[in-house]
Design a protein around this motif. Structure first.
Motif, mmCIF file in Angstrom:
data_model
loop_
_atom_site.group_PDB
_atom_site.id
_atom_site.type_symbol
_atom_site.label_atom_id
_atom_site.label_comp_id
_atom_site.label_asym_id
_atom_site.label_seq_id
_atom_site.Cartn_x
_atom_site.Cartn_y
_atom_site.Cartn_z
ATOM 1 N N ALA A 24 29.215 -20.335 87.832
ATOM 2 C CA ALA A 24 28.314 -19.818 88.864
ATOM 3 C C ALA A 24 27.772 -18.472 88.401
ATOM 4 C CB ALA A 24 29.067 -19.668 90.180
ATOM 5 N N GLY A 25 26.521 -18.206 88.742
ATOM 6 C CA GLY A 25 25.934 -16.927 88.364
ATOM 7 C C GLY A 25 24.427 -16.959 88.460
ATOM 8 N N VAL A 26 23.788 -16.048 87.747
ATOM 9 C CA VAL A 26 22.333 -15.916 87.762
ATOM 10 C C VAL A 26 21.791 -16.179 86.359
ATOM 11 C CG1 VAL A 26 20.408 -14.323 88.165
ATOM 12 C CG2 VAL A 26 22.433 -14.227 89.632
ATOM 13 N N ILE A 27 20.770 -17.032 86.273
ATOM 14 C CA ILE A 27 20.104 -17.306 84.994
ATOM 15 C C ILE A 27 19.322 -16.053 84.599
ATOM 16 C CG2 ILE A 27 18.429 -18.756 83.785
ATOM 17 C CD1 ILE A 27 20.986 -20.267 84.696
ATOM 18 N N THR A 28 19.625 -15.511 83.415
ATOM 19 C CA THR A 28 18.976 -14.271 82.981
ATOM 20 C C THR A 28 17.895 -14.495 81.929
ATOM 21 O OG1 THR A 28 20.702 -13.905 81.340
ATOM 22 C CG2 THR A 28 21.007 -12.865 83.508
ATOM 23 N N ALA A 29 17.952 -15.642 81.238
ATOM 24 C CA ALA A 29 16.950 -15.942 80.208
ATOM 25 C C ALA A 29 16.999 -17.429 79.902
ATOM 26 C CB ALA A 29 17.224 -15.147 78.935
ATOM 27 N N VAL A 30 15.871 -17.952 79.418
ATOM 28 C CA VAL A 30 15.815 -19.336 78.947
ATOM 29 C C VAL A 30 15.182 -19.329 77.565
ATOM 30 C CG1 VAL A 30 15.713 -20.373 81.247
ATOM 31 C CG2 VAL A 30 13.588 -19.796 80.067
ATOM 32 N N ASN A 31 15.456 -20.368 76.797
ATOM 33 C CA ASN A 31 14.901 -20.501 75.459
ATOM 34 C C ASN A 31 13.502 -21.102 75.584
ATOM 35 O OD1 ASN A 31 14.257 -21.083 72.819
ATOM 36 N ND2 ASN A 31 16.285 -21.872 72.298
ATOM 37 N N PHE A 85 19.990 -21.687 78.012
ATOM 38 C CA PHE A 85 19.856 -20.576 78.953
ATOM 39 C C PHE A 85 20.992 -19.588 78.774
ATOM 40 C CE2 PHE A 85 22.187 -23.947 81.056
ATOM 41 C CZ PHE A 85 23.263 -23.291 81.626
ATOM 42 N N ARG A 86 20.747 -18.402 79.337
ATOM 43 C CA ARG A 86 21.770 -17.362 79.415
ATOM 44 C C ARG A 86 22.064 -17.166 80.893
ATOM 45 N NH1 ARG A 86 21.622 -14.034 74.505
ATOM 46 N NH2 ARG A 86 22.697 -12.405 75.659
ATOM 47 N N ILE A 87 23.335 -16.972 81.196
ATOM 48 C CA ILE A 87 23.741 -16.798 82.584
ATOM 49 C C ILE A 87 24.643 -15.571 82.694
ATOM 50 C CG2 ILE A 87 25.702 -18.386 82.319
ATOM 51 C CD1 ILE A 87 25.174 -19.286 85.240
ATOM 52 N N LYS A 88 24.421 -14.786 83.742
ATOM 53 C CA LYS A 88 25.338 -13.690 84.061
ATOM 54 C C LYS A 88 26.275 -14.252 85.121
ATOM 55 C CE LYS A 88 25.802 -8.907 85.200
ATOM 56 N NZ LYS A 88 25.146 -7.625 85.397
#
Length: 118
Positions: free
Chosen positions: A68-75, A95-98
């Motif tokens: 669970a978290g927030v998507i911070t970036a996508v490829n 994706f990157r997730i915080k």
């Protein structure tokens, strides 16, 4: 150091974020990837929520959020060149997730993942 999910995703910690992609095994099982739909940056997700759609010549599949978290970036390269997933699954991250909880201890290590895929 990579961690793995039973759903054939790899996870790599990068500061307070987790980078997520699919394993070489998953890429081989899918065949030639022809379409990738990524989540929106800023989207809050729950563990197990379907957030990426990936289609290949063989099948359509969903990738779920491992945390669970927030998507911070996508490829951003993947929608235009989805074959990158086949070329090098370990660098073609989705994706990157915080994460709300960045603890990766519950995920598989390399040995456990290799045993899983046999």
């Amino acid at each position: 150091m990579l961690k793995y999910t039973p759903d054939h995703e790899w996870l790599r910690q990068d500061g307070d974020e987790i980078v997520v992609g699919i394993t070489a095994h998953a890429s081989e099982q899918l065949g030639d990837v022809v379409f990738v739909e990524l989540p929106e940056v800023g989207r809050e997700v729950d563990t197990g929520e379907e957030i990426v759609v990936i289609e290949s010549v063989k099948a359509a599949s969903d990738i779920v959020a491992p945390l669970a978290g927030v998507i911070t970036a996508v490829n951003d390269a993947l929608p235009d060149t989805p074959g990158l997933v086949n070329d090098d699954p370990l660098t073609a991250w989705f994706f990157r997730i915080k994460p709300s909880n960045p603890d990766l201890s519950g995920f598989l290590d390399e040995d456990a993942y290799q045993q899983l895929i046999g």
